[in-house]
Write an enzyme that holds these catalytic residues in place. Sequence first.
Site, PDB file in Angstrom:
ATOM      1  N   ASP A   1     -11.276  13.863 -45.905  1.00  0.00           N
ATOM      2  CA  ASP A   1     -12.234  12.147 -44.968  1.00  0.00           C
ATOM      3  C   ASP A   1     -10.986  12.269 -45.066  1.00  0.00           C
ATOM      4  O   ASP A   1      -9.655  12.179 -44.985  1.00  0.00           O
ATOM      5  CB  ASP A   1     -12.819  11.943 -46.343  1.00  0.00           C
ATOM      6  CG  ASP A   1     -14.196  11.733 -45.705  1.00  0.00           C
ATOM      7  OD1 ASP A   1     -13.441   9.860 -44.906  1.00  0.00           O
ATOM      8  OD2 ASP A   1     -15.623  12.041 -45.157  1.00  0.00           O
TER       9      ASP A   1
ATOM     10  N   HIS B   1     -15.311   4.942 -45.443  1.00  0.00           N
ATOM     11  CA  HIS B   1     -15.761   6.380 -45.454  1.00  0.00           C
ATOM     12  C   HIS B   1     -16.085   7.764 -46.249  1.00  0.00           C
ATOM     13  O   HIS B   1     -16.586   8.119 -47.296  1.00  0.00           O
ATOM     14  CB  HIS B   1     -15.452   7.466 -44.137  1.00  0.00           C
ATOM     15  CG  HIS B   1     -16.319   8.085 -43.378  1.00  0.00           C
ATOM     16  ND1 HIS B   1     -16.170   9.576 -44.267  1.00  0.00           N
ATOM     17  CD2 HIS B   1     -17.455   8.001 -42.471  1.00  0.00           C
ATOM     18  CE1 HIS B   1     -17.128  10.470 -43.111  1.00  0.00           C
ATOM     19  NE2 HIS B   1     -17.804   9.452 -42.638  1.00  0.00           N
TER      20      HIS B   1
ATOM     21  N   SER C   1     -22.843  12.262 -42.230  1.00  0.00           N
ATOM     22  CA  SER C   1     -20.852  12.380 -43.180  1.00  0.00           C
ATOM     23  C   SER C   1     -22.254  11.917 -44.784  1.00  0.00           C
ATOM     24  O   SER C   1     -21.678  12.521 -45.759  1.00  0.00           O
ATOM     25  CB  SER C   1     -20.913  10.945 -42.855  1.00  0.00           C
ATOM     26  OG  SER C   1     -20.048  11.680 -41.176  1.00  0.00           O
TER      27      SER C   1
END
Length: 426
Positions: free
Chosen positions: A117, A154, A369
């Site tokens: 990621d 994220h 996600s």
Amino acid sequence: MGALALGSTAVSAESTRRFIVDRQSLRSERDVEVVHELDEVGLLVVRATEDVLVGARYVPDRQYSPRLPHTGSRSSRVEYPPEGDDLYAYQWDKQDQQIPATHEVTRGEGTRVAIIDSGIGAGHPDLEHAVNADLSKNFTPDPHGAPGPFGGAHGTHVAGSVAANDQNGSGVIGSAPATELVDLRVFSETHSAGFSAWLGDVLAAIVYSANIGADAANLSLGWTFRFRDGWGEFWGEAMQRTTTYANRQGTVLTHACGNWGGTLQFDKDQRDSSETAGGLTVSATGPIGFKWGAEGTEKPAYTPAYYTNYGTNAVDIGAPGGNFAVDAPESSGNRYYDLVLNTVAEPEFSEDGEYQGATYGYDWYAGTSMAAPQVAGATALVKSVNPSYNANQLKSTLKRVASVPDEYNKKYYGSGYLDTYSAVVE
């Protein structure tokens, strides 16, 4: 002559690009710069001019930027330390999956999960216990390393969903807080809104995950490629080789299936990156009205999210990823409570790119996600109580206990809706 040589060098540099190459078909490696050497799957990621690849099987490497669903304009971030009690009361996803009850059986001890990621903010107080810095690796061209403090929001949110500390008396909890996290950063420019990943870096991170014995590797990416159009056929083969290798090594790949609300079922030319061997393709679900609905929660946690991609044979399992009442007026209340709350990190950089520090906290996000790491965490929990299981057995267990809600179509769930507790205690 010096000026002419300089001009030739400039032309060569401008035409140098990144490629993913079948190593066996490459006549010579003398004129290529190897970025990643993936002998396990017979691939190279290289920088080269295209003329030196004549006769080889290859595809141009490409950069990708993720797309998150629209969840309105809001200011919902919670700074660390949170005021008052811990934030579990807002974690409808962990409540729905009976995570505290599952922790009475296992917290994921003896397992390892790779997070492919934007990087993990390893200094976050809810994550500092979990990240293996020695195994973590930066696959991008930037100099900022891995793990954090350079991790982006994220990747930190994804990591928290898997392994946020459940025993520090504040903050949020993760599904498998005793698992070991490995930060494999593939998104560059983590300090800007426009971060992107090279697809060749993703392949390298998958191979590395398998080589270090990760029980699960989470890919909250959700990008597409074309099998039959132009370069897509070899790109699909490269992805297939890589994911098959990971599966054989015992690593379950958990893939986000994408956020554009489209079918992955009937487009014969286009396939999502998750539709390859060796993984679990995850769609997203979420409630409507959690803690803000006038009459309580209006739709349950297993409701398909408005943005999730779908497809009966494309999706393997559905999991909590957050939902949003897009048609409700702004005055409806805290609609973002239907999103998934977990850890975030915001690194700060000077104008010349020097790291200045990071701010840690919590925020509500939505997307496939956020659904994929729910399955990665569940995989670690099942592995913890069944240490001899291989990747196929882990996937089979999760799919076997999942079920499709009566009021919804199988196309949103594949085998069904994730049931973490049942997978652990069956």
